[in-house]
Every structure is written in C-alpha cells, then in structure tokens.
Design an enzyme around this catalytic site. Structure first.
Site, mmCIF file in Angstrom:
data_model
loop_
_atom_site.group_PDB
_atom_site.id
_atom_site.type_symbol
_atom_site.label_atom_id
_atom_site.label_comp_id
_atom_site.label_asym_id
_atom_site.label_seq_id
_atom_site.Cartn_x
_atom_site.Cartn_y
_atom_site.Cartn_z
ATOM 1 N N ASP A 182 -6.848 2.475 1.329
ATOM 2 C CA ASP A 182 -6.748 2.822 2.742
ATOM 3 C C ASP A 182 -8.138 2.718 3.346
ATOM 4 O O ASP A 182 -9.080 2.242 2.707
ATOM 5 C CB ASP A 182 -6.145 4.224 2.922
ATOM 6 N N LYS B 198 0.827 -1.205 0.000
ATOM 7 C CA LYS B 198 0.000 0.000 0.000
ATOM 8 C C LYS B 198 0.863 1.256 0.000
ATOM 9 O O LYS B 198 0.609 2.195 -0.766
ATOM 10 C CB LYS B 198 -0.933 0.018 1.213
#
Length: 215
Positions: free
Chosen positions: A141, A123
């Site tokens: 997220d 990420k």
C-alpha cells in the site's frame, strides 16, 4: 539512492519483527466477510474512517446473503463518507452475489478465486489472506511503498515491482513484515515530517534520512 545490502535487509527484517511482534490490521472485523468488506472499503480511505462506517453497515447487512440482496442506494447511504462510495457500493453487492453464486456463500481462501470477485484486486486479496490466513504474501500500500523506497529495499517505480522486490529480499515472514511496515509507515516513517530523530528505530539503515535533514 543506494539499495540496502543483504546484511542491512536482514537487520531491517529483524528490527521490524522485534518492534511489531504481533502486528495486525487496524480494521475492525469479526469474521472473513467483515474483513473482506472492510478491506474493500479501505482503498483510498483511512482505516479510521472505515471503522466509523462499518458498524452500521454490518448491522444492516450482517452476512453475505443479506449484502447480496441489498438495495444499492441504501448501501451508498451507509458508506457515503468513504471515498469512491458509488463504485464501492456496487462492487460490494456484486461481490456478495458472486460469493453466493460461485462459492455457496463462503468467502474463498484462494488468491485466484478472490481476485475474480468484483472490487477485489491482487492487493486486496493479499491483504485479506495476510490477515485472515497468515499467508506468506506481501501487499504494497502507500505506506509499504514509501518505507520500502526510503530504506533502499526497492527502487521499482510500480507497486507490482516493489512487491516483487520485497518478496525476493525477505522471502519468509512476509505477512508479519507487511503488517509491521504498514504500522511503521503510518506512525513513524510518515509521508510528511517522519519521526527520524525521535521514534525511528531504523535511522542508521535509512537511505533517505539526509534528504529530510536538509529540508
């Protein structure tokens, strides 16, 4: 909950890009080094908090070489108001040391190399490349995860599954859509009391609106 149709997906994409034509991170940075550090600090921490921390950190350690030689306790002291600051301080220094040793002090612009850096997962690597290189990547997220599920873009239980769904459904402009979904989730489609009736421009496409109206 029903998933969005192909037509609805295209309309969601169109509106997101229309409402956020120049969306970018709210983290403050001046170069690749500062961006990567800020993203690493932002895990489980708000961008607002990170932006309060980084000026003093970057003044003390303005580049990769200085951070690679940083004193751990000094780094901890500078970022102590950030969540998980002990681990983050260790990873920041180790990241800088590896960049010095493996990449000549230059942050690599390659996902496979980025994820090998301490404290940098997929990420973080994706968020970095989305912002810095405008790569056609998606990062999920808490905001993107929430928005994706409320709009019926994914019913996956995991971040990885949600990312896969979004990539398959949107295909292009992923970097811009990611940035747009973050801002949309942060300020309009909020976790509590989403602004469905006042600010939302996707109300008619939402698969979760009735659950909020019932509360």
């Amino acid at each position: 909950m029903k998933l969005a149709t192909k037509e609805e997906i295209e309309e969601i994409k169109r509106r997101l890009l229309e409402h956020y034509p120049a969306a970018e991170t709210e983290l403050h940075y001046r170069n690749a080094y500062e961006l990567l550090v800020a993203i690493m600090l932002s895990a489980q921490c708000t961008d607002k908090r990170v932006n309060m921390i980084t000026p003093a950190l970057f003044e003390k350690y303005p580049d990769i070489p200085s951070l690679a030689n940083a004193d751990l306790d000094e780094v901890k002291a500078l970022i102590k108001t950030c969540s998980f600051f002990n681990n983050k301080a260790k990873n920041l220094i180790k990241m800088a040391q590896m960049v010095m040793e493996e990449y000549g002090g230059e942050i690599p612009m390659d996902e496979k190399k980025l994820v090998k850096l301490p404290g940098v997962g997929q990420k973080t690597a994706h968020v970095f490349m989305i912002e810095y290189t405008h790569a056609n990547l998606m990062a999920v997220d808490t905001h993107v995860f929430r928005v994706a599920h409320r709009l019926g873009l994914s019913d996956a239980k995991t971040v990885e599954g949600t990312e896969k769904d979004l990539v398959e459904k949107f295909k292009t402009d992923l970097n811009r859509i990611h940035q747009a979904m973050v801002l949309f989730g942060r300020y309009i489609c909020t976790a509590k009391n989403p602004k469905c009736d006042t600010e939302c421009f996707l109300t008619d496409l939402c698969k979760s609106r009735e659950s909020f109206k019932a509360k």
